[in-house]
Design a protein around this motif. Sequence first.
Motif, PDB file in Angstrom:
ATOM      1  N   VAL A 135       0.637  -1.331   0.053  1.00 53.77           N
ATOM      2  CA  VAL A 135       0.019   0.063  -0.137  1.00 53.77           C
ATOM      3  C   VAL A 135       0.585   1.091   0.046  1.00 53.77           C
ATOM      4  O   VAL A 135       1.545   1.554   0.659  1.00 53.77           O
ATOM      5  CB  VAL A 135      -0.624   0.053   1.218  1.00 53.77           C
ATOM      6  N   SER A 136       0.612   2.383  -0.651  1.00 58.77           N
ATOM      7  CA  SER A 136       1.264   3.306  -1.242  1.00 58.77           C
ATOM      8  C   SER A 136       0.757   4.361   0.101  1.00 58.77           C
ATOM      9  O   SER A 136      -0.016   4.550  -0.124  1.00 58.77           O
ATOM     10  CB  SER A 136       0.708   3.919  -2.355  1.00 58.77           C
ATOM     11  N   THR A 137       1.515   4.599   1.581  1.00 65.29           N
ATOM     12  CA  THR A 137       1.012   5.799   2.418  1.00 65.29           C
ATOM     13  C   THR A 137       1.114   7.169   1.474  1.00 65.29           C
ATOM     14  O   THR A 137       1.642   7.705   0.516  1.00 65.29           O
ATOM     15  CB  THR A 137       1.244   5.712   3.767  1.00 65.29           C
ATOM     16  N   LEU A 138      -0.352   7.988   2.277  1.00 59.41           N
ATOM     17  CA  LEU A 138       0.132   9.496   1.748  1.00 59.41           C
ATOM     18  C   LEU A 138       1.096  10.177   1.817  1.00 59.41           C
ATOM     19  O   LEU A 138       2.267  10.055   3.207  1.00 59.41           O
ATOM     20  CB  LEU A 138      -1.198  10.118   2.512  1.00 59.41           C
ATOM     21  N   GLY A 170      -4.297   6.235  14.439  1.00 54.95           N
ATOM     22  CA  GLY A 170      -4.515   5.119  13.674  1.00 54.95           C
ATOM     23  C   GLY A 170      -5.819   4.520  14.121  1.00 54.95           C
ATOM     24  O   GLY A 170      -5.551   3.171  13.319  1.00 54.95           O
ATOM     25  N   LEU A 171      -6.536   5.278  14.169  1.00 56.94           N
ATOM     26  CA  LEU A 171      -8.109   4.631  15.065  1.00 56.94           C
ATOM     27  C   LEU A 171      -9.235   4.312  13.561  1.00 56.94           C
ATOM     28  O   LEU A 171      -8.678   4.651  12.611  1.00 56.94           O
ATOM     29  CB  LEU A 171      -9.281   5.757  15.556  1.00 56.94           C
ATOM     30  N   ARG A 172      -9.588   2.709  13.244  1.00 59.96           N
ATOM     31  CA  ARG A 172     -10.219   2.482  12.977  1.00 59.96           C
ATOM     32  C   ARG A 172     -11.758   4.000  12.747  1.00 59.96           C
ATOM     33  O   ARG A 172     -12.194   4.013  14.237  1.00 59.96           O
ATOM     34  CB  ARG A 172     -11.882   1.039  12.973  1.00 59.96           C
ATOM     35  N   ILE A 173     -12.916   3.499  11.494  1.00 60.45           N
ATOM     36  CA  ILE A 173     -14.070   4.687  11.866  1.00 60.45           C
ATOM     37  C   ILE A 173     -14.815   3.777  12.532  1.00 60.45           C
ATOM     38  O   ILE A 173     -15.248   5.251  13.659  1.00 60.45           O
ATOM     39  CB  ILE A 173     -14.703   4.288  10.505  1.00 60.45           C
ATOM     40  N   GLY A 174     -14.975   2.943  12.799  1.00 58.36           N
ATOM     41  CA  GLY A 174     -16.292   2.807  14.296  1.00 58.36           C
ATOM     42  C   GLY A 174     -15.336   2.989  15.418  1.00 58.36           C
ATOM     43  O   GLY A 174     -16.431   3.362  16.071  1.00 58.36           O
ATOM     44  N   GLU A 175     -14.073   3.515  15.750  1.00 54.15           N
ATOM     45  CA  GLU A 175     -13.648   3.490  16.950  1.00 54.15           C
ATOM     46  C   GLU A 175     -13.876   5.057  17.635  1.00 54.15           C
ATOM     47  O   GLU A 175     -14.058   5.972  18.256  1.00 54.15           O
ATOM     48  CB  GLU A 175     -12.251   3.497  17.280  1.00 54.15           C
ATOM     49  N   ILE A 176     -13.390   6.540  15.996  1.00 52.71           N
ATOM     50  CA  ILE A 176     -13.389   7.196  16.195  1.00 52.71           C
ATOM     51  C   ILE A 176     -15.306   7.742  16.175  1.00 52.71           C
ATOM     52  O   ILE A 176     -15.212   9.211  16.635  1.00 52.71           O
ATOM     53  CB  ILE A 176     -12.914   8.327  15.709  1.00 52.71           C
ATOM     54  N   VAL A 177     -15.561   7.351  15.685  1.00 53.02           N
ATOM     55  CA  VAL A 177     -16.805   8.198  15.554  1.00 53.02           C
ATOM     56  C   VAL A 177     -17.907   7.706  17.237  1.00 53.02           C
ATOM     57  O   VAL A 177     -19.044   7.983  17.471  1.00 53.02           O
ATOM     58  CB  VAL A 177     -18.321   7.377  14.863  1.00 53.02           C
ATOM     59  N   ASN A 178     -17.317   6.246  17.641  1.00 50.01           N
ATOM     60  CA  ASN A 178     -17.932   5.499  19.551  1.00 50.01           C
ATOM     61  C   ASN A 178     -16.822   6.504  20.278  1.00 50.01           C
ATOM     62  O   ASN A 178     -17.571   6.524  21.346  1.00 50.01           O
ATOM     63  CB  ASN A 178     -17.905   4.331  18.970  1.00 50.01           C
ATOM     64  N   VAL A 259      -6.604  13.636  -4.514  1.00 49.70           N
ATOM     65  CA  VAL A 259      -6.108  12.925  -3.741  1.00 49.70           C
ATOM     66  C   VAL A 259      -7.459  11.613  -3.780  1.00 49.70           C
ATOM     67  O   VAL A 259      -7.956  11.339  -3.381  1.00 49.70           O
ATOM     68  CB  VAL A 259      -5.152  12.758  -2.774  1.00 49.70           C
ATOM     69  N   TYR A 260      -7.319  11.273  -4.924  1.00 45.67           N
ATOM     70  CA  TYR A 260      -8.571  10.162  -5.465  1.00 45.67           C
ATOM     71  C   TYR A 260      -8.128   9.020  -4.389  1.00 45.67           C
ATOM     72  O   TYR A 260      -9.381   8.379  -4.815  1.00 45.67           O
ATOM     73  CB  TYR A 260      -8.287  10.211  -6.427  1.00 45.67           C
ATOM     74  N   ARG A 261      -7.449   8.229  -4.474  1.00 44.59           N
ATOM     75  CA  ARG A 261      -6.892   6.847  -3.796  1.00 44.59           C
ATOM     76  C   ARG A 261      -7.046   7.153  -2.118  1.00 44.59           C
ATOM     77  O   ARG A 261      -7.108   6.404  -1.467  1.00 44.59           O
ATOM     78  CB  ARG A 261      -6.035   6.403  -3.703  1.00 44.59           C
ATOM     79  N   LEU A 262      -7.746   8.471  -1.780  1.00 46.61           N
ATOM     80  CA  LEU A 262      -8.219   8.788  -0.313  1.00 46.61           C
ATOM     81  C   LEU A 262      -9.835   7.722   0.326  1.00 46.61           C
ATOM     82  O   LEU A 262     -10.205   7.975  -0.361  1.00 46.61           O
ATOM     83  CB  LEU A 262      -8.196   9.422   0.056  1.00 46.61           C
ATOM     84  N   HIS A 263      -9.033   7.432   1.068  1.00 51.48           N
ATOM     85  CA  HIS A 263     -10.352   6.390   2.749  1.00 51.48           C
ATOM     86  C   HIS A 263      -9.995   6.312   3.935  1.00 51.48           C
ATOM     87  O   HIS A 263      -8.584   6.925   4.365  1.00 51.48           O
ATOM     88  CB  HIS A 263     -10.229   5.034   1.842  1.00 51.48           C
ATOM     89  N   ALA A 264     -10.453   5.967   4.581  1.00 49.08           N
ATOM     90  CA  ALA A 264     -10.331   6.401   5.637  1.00 49.08           C
ATOM     91  C   ALA A 264      -9.308   5.394   6.390  1.00 49.08           C
ATOM     92  O   ALA A 264      -8.004   6.114   7.436  1.00 49.08           O
ATOM     93  CB  ALA A 264     -11.823   6.469   6.956  1.00 49.08           C
ATOM     94  N   HIS A 265      -9.175   4.252   5.576  1.00 49.80           N
ATOM     95  CA  HIS A 265      -8.465   3.188   6.509  1.00 49.80           C
ATOM     96  C   HIS A 265      -7.012   3.321   5.837  1.00 49.80           C
ATOM     97  O   HIS A 265      -5.707   3.072   6.465  1.00 49.80           O
ATOM     98  CB  HIS A 265      -8.536   1.747   5.586  1.00 49.80           C
ATOM     99  N   ARG A 268      -4.660   4.929   8.278  1.00 52.33           N
ATOM    100  CA  ARG A 268      -4.193   4.258   9.628  1.00 52.33           C
ATOM    101  C   ARG A 268      -3.429   3.511   8.656  1.00 52.33           C
ATOM    102  O   ARG A 268      -2.127   3.343   9.762  1.00 52.33           O
ATOM    103  CB  ARG A 268      -5.427   2.938   9.588  1.00 52.33           C
ATOM    104  N   HIS A 269      -3.118   2.872   7.561  1.00 60.12           N
ATOM    105  CA  HIS A 269      -1.596   2.638   7.248  1.00 60.12           C
ATOM    106  C   HIS A 269      -0.936   3.520   7.630  1.00 60.12           C
ATOM    107  O   HIS A 269       0.618   2.912   7.417  1.00 60.12           O
ATOM    108  CB  HIS A 269      -2.318   2.038   5.176  1.00 60.12           C
TER     109      HIS A 269
END
Length: 325
Positions: A135-138, A170-178, A259-265, A268-269
Amino acid sequence: MTTVVNTPEKEYKLSELIEYYEVCNRAEGKSPKTISWYSANLKSLHNYVKSRQLPYSLDTIYTKLLREYVLYLMRRTRYSGHPYTPAKIELLSSATIHGHVRTLRAFFNWLVEEGLAQNNPAKDLKTPKVSRKVVSTLSDEEIGAILNTFSTSPSHARNQTLFMILLDTGLRIGEIVNLKMDDVHTDEGYLKVMGKGKKERIVPIGNNAQRVLQRYLFRFRPKPNNPVTNNVFLSTSSQPLTENSMKLMFTRLRKRSGVYRLHAHLCRHTFATRFLINGGDVFSLQQILGHSTLEMVRHYVNLASSHIAIQHQKFSPLDRLNLKK
């Protein structure tokens, strides 16, 4: 046509067993996401069995049939048969098929343990090899482009806070919204996070992320509509933010930043890789990310090693001397 299970006491429909399996998973305290994942995978199997117009008895579901089902999955495109999302050209990933096989193993093993089946036809089912892509990181430039999209409006201030915390922890989406107000300990420099398997952990947070979080809480967080709502991040309508809202936020960020490859995970990477590159150790990273084993952390070690090799190519002392033979 309905597929059934034959036992000495009673014949059970496959759909009934899938529902009962879901009930047992709920009773065991599995997360809603895990339960939904199991159920969706088993519904896929159920639909496949129906499409084959097989006899009602589950005795017809044997290892050969399950292998044929795996081959069917390998030829299936993403979102095929989905009620809302149009089908894609791309085939299902090896990781998705691997998950289906794991579900089959768990389900049929559960049937045997519960006395609802005499044997497990998925026991000898081989899982396909999962391809591991680097995975190519940001990059610094991409992070800067994303940060430049935020304005000083309340919703942008919240979204900037979310992005920076994800990138810094590096939080997951579910962790930060909760995340709850009681979980924020900026004075001590950490967040208390409830992760997968309802396991609580301590996650450090850096100075810059603390600063934007404190600014959001003091200036921009709206007053909740419900007094008992204790979530840190709220929508513009003062409701707790949802995972779908987060996904929509990242969709908009992709378009605005370019940055069209951007996603929440990917945040984390990026966090995990940079943590190791900057001198962090794998055991601390395992604790911060909430992984139960070092297996996934080793993947980030490979990412960091690849990044270091690329950097060496750029800054190799001998290569920069332009030596000639």
